[in-house]
Enzyme design. Structure first.
Site, PDB file in Angstrom:
ATOM      1  N   HIS A   1      68.888  52.062  62.047  1.00  0.00           N
ATOM      2  CA  HIS A   1      69.454  53.074  62.929  1.00  0.00           C
ATOM      3  C   HIS A   1      69.463  54.419  62.217  1.00  0.00           C
ATOM      4  O   HIS A   1      69.682  54.483  61.004  1.00  0.00           O
ATOM      5  CB  HIS A   1      70.893  52.694  63.329  1.00  0.00           C
ATOM      6  CG  HIS A   1      71.422  53.456  64.501  1.00  0.00           C
ATOM      7  ND1 HIS A   1      71.961  54.720  64.374  1.00  0.00           N
ATOM      8  CD2 HIS A   1      71.490  53.152  65.816  1.00  0.00           C
ATOM      9  CE1 HIS A   1      72.341  55.150  65.563  1.00  0.00           C
ATOM     10  NE2 HIS A   1      72.071  54.216  66.455  1.00  0.00           N
TER      11      HIS A   1
ATOM     12  N   HIS B   1      65.627  58.126  72.359  1.00  0.00           N
ATOM     13  CA  HIS B   1      67.087  58.093  72.536  1.00  0.00           C
ATOM     14  C   HIS B   1      67.469  56.856  73.345  1.00  0.00           C
ATOM     15  O   HIS B   1      67.722  55.792  72.798  1.00  0.00           O
ATOM     16  CB  HIS B   1      67.536  59.382  73.205  1.00  0.00           C
ATOM     17  CG  HIS B   1      69.020  59.559  73.301  1.00  0.00           C
ATOM     18  ND1 HIS B   1      69.925  58.747  72.645  1.00  0.00           N
ATOM     19  CD2 HIS B   1      69.768  60.478  73.981  1.00  0.00           C
ATOM     20  CE1 HIS B   1      71.156  59.150  72.913  1.00  0.00           C
ATOM     21  NE2 HIS B   1      71.086  60.196  73.726  1.00  0.00           N
TER      22      HIS B   1
ATOM     23  N   ASP C   1      70.623  47.935  70.127  1.00  0.00           N
ATOM     24  CA  ASP C   1      69.546  47.972  71.118  1.00  0.00           C
ATOM     25  C   ASP C   1      68.748  46.671  71.130  1.00  0.00           C
ATOM     26  O   ASP C   1      68.278  46.225  72.177  1.00  0.00           O
ATOM     27  CB  ASP C   1      68.604  49.157  70.833  1.00  0.00           C
ATOM     28  CG  ASP C   1      69.313  50.491  70.937  1.00  0.00           C
ATOM     29  OD1 ASP C   1      69.942  50.718  71.977  1.00  0.00           O
ATOM     30  OD2 ASP C   1      69.255  51.287  69.994  1.00  0.00           O
TER      31      ASP C   1
END
Length: 429
Positions: A306, A265, A364
């Site tokens: 993703h 996560h 990210d």
């Protein structure tokens, strides 16, 4: 609202009619709440096909690469708004006018300090403790210092707790970093913006106060905006589940931080830097790209693709632009790891294998590069994620408490032993 019904046919039993609910946007949802009257319930590990709540806060269309906060595209908020304005939007449902924004910003700034005794908590942690371990502890401990506003049934108390959490998270995050570095903890400065203040508390010391770069402050603010909320993810669902028990807001946010700590996560941008360390050098890229394409090889390119976005991550474009601005501002040209990251970015955008599978760099990937360039250690990445996501967590917590709700109680498919009788110890084989 329920416009039509679905019919469930169960062999040997009467058909079951289930309402079909429609939202303002998004797929239709089959309401299965009455299914328990038949003695049955659904089985959905990971809640892949289950809506656990109704919400007006955030909408995601993973196929089209859409992320809306209260209806506003994330790209517009990142380009034309700032983090505290986005906080106001998530909390209240509408963007503030000039007077409302000024009041909200002032209120948040007036709550940035933490109780002086909270500093003593840090002495109980080892200096080399993971920053997220400390954050779980100190955020949960806030309820011991701010117990004057813990009546979750009181709307005013909920508002005060929300502001306190948003205001104090940068202070706590910076305190965690300073503790690990053995440096004096810096007090917040209310003359600075939210992002400027965070960078000030992170990198300044009592003996040297350096001006904060506007480019770096804007980059930090964008990172906060792009991580502010992401619908019913694991940590947000955890906050809602904890909140459904009547737990106080600080305990609920601590629970969210614990869930975010998981590498699947919140640890994604930290995993990007670990991957770059593993690849090591630009000369090894071809070998690792081949490993990534080999379905029998366990190696994975972190920061690409993703789980939700099957097309592209709408946050990534803004973050890529911000990444370029930060690297230009800092004049970073000879960092081997950043050079490696930029080469991977280039390959993924042009290689047919990645393009056909929509494995584009996600938020990210770029946020990890930005944070490293600014000078933030990888162990702090998830702490900054928690800082930014706090407003999303508290917005969902407030939304849940403002309407009728039930304590969360998922069911299970039991596959253990049926009822059996206990044998005496001497009779057991």
């Amino acid at each position: 609202m329920a416009d039509k019904k679905a019919q469930l046919i169960i062999e040997g039993a009467a058909p079951v009619e289930l309402p079909i609910l429609t939202g303002t946007v998004g797929p239709e949802v089959i309401d299965v709440r009455t299914l328990t009257t038949t003695g049955r319930f659904t089985f959905d590990p990971g809640f892949m096909s289950t809506a656990s709540c109704e919400s007006k806060i955030t909408y995601i269309d993973g196929d089209q690469g859409v992320l809306l906060h209260r209806g506003y595209p994330i790209e517009q908020l990142a380009e034309n708004s700032d983090y505290l304005e986005t906080c106001y939007l998530l909390l209240n449902g509408e963007l503030p006018n000039a007077e409302q924004k000024a009041k909200f910003v002032s209120t948040v700034k007036n709550h940035t300090m933490v109780h002086e005794q909270l500093k003593t908590f840090f002495n109980g942690f080892r200096r080399d403790a993971h920053p997220m371990a400390i954050m779980c502890g100190v955020v949960g401990a806030l309820s011991a210092f701010y117990h004057d506003s813990l009546d979750i049934k009181n709307p005013q108390h909920r508002e005060i707790s929300a502001v306190r959490l948003i205001a104090k998270m940068p202070t706590l995050a910076a305190m965690v970093y300073k503790y690990s570095m053995g440096q004096p903890m810096m007090y917040p400065r209310n003359d600075l913006s939210y992002a400027e203040n965070f960078l000030h508390m992170m990198f300044n010391t009592p003996c040297e106060i350096k001006p904060i770069s506007p480019v770096l402050a804007r980059a930090m603010d964008r990172i906060f905006i792009l991580h502010a909320d992401h619908e019913q993810n694991a940590s947000t669902s955890t906050v809602r589940l904890a909140g459904s028990s009547g737990a106080n807001p600080f305990a609920c946010i601590a629970a969210g931080i614990a869930a975010l700590w998981g590498p699947a996560h919140g640890g994604a941008n930290e995993a990007v830097l670990a991957m770059l360390d593993e690849i090591g050098d630009v000369s090894n890229i071809d070998k690792y790209i081949a490993k990534a394409k080999d379905k029998n090889d366990p190696f994975k390119l972190m920061g690409f693709g993703h789980r939700v976005y099957k097309n592209f991550d709408p946050r990534a474009k803004v973050m890529k632009q911000t990444c370029d601005e930060v690297l230009a501002e800092l004049g970073i040209k000879n960092d081997p790891q950043l050079e490696l990251a930029m080469r991977l970015d280039e390959i993924a955008r042009n290689d047919p294998y990645f393009k056909e599978r929509n494995l584009y760099p996600n938020v990210d990937f770029y946020s990890g590069i930005i944070l490293k360039a600014i000078g933030i250690p990888t162990s702090m990445f998830t702490v900054i994620f928690a800082l930014a996501r706090t407003v999303g967590w508290i917005s969902h917590w407030k939304e849940m408490l403002s309407s009728p709700y039930k304590i969360g109680r998922p069911r299970q498919l039991y596959t253990g032993e049926p009822k059996r009788d206990l044998q005496k110890l001497e009779d057991r084989k």
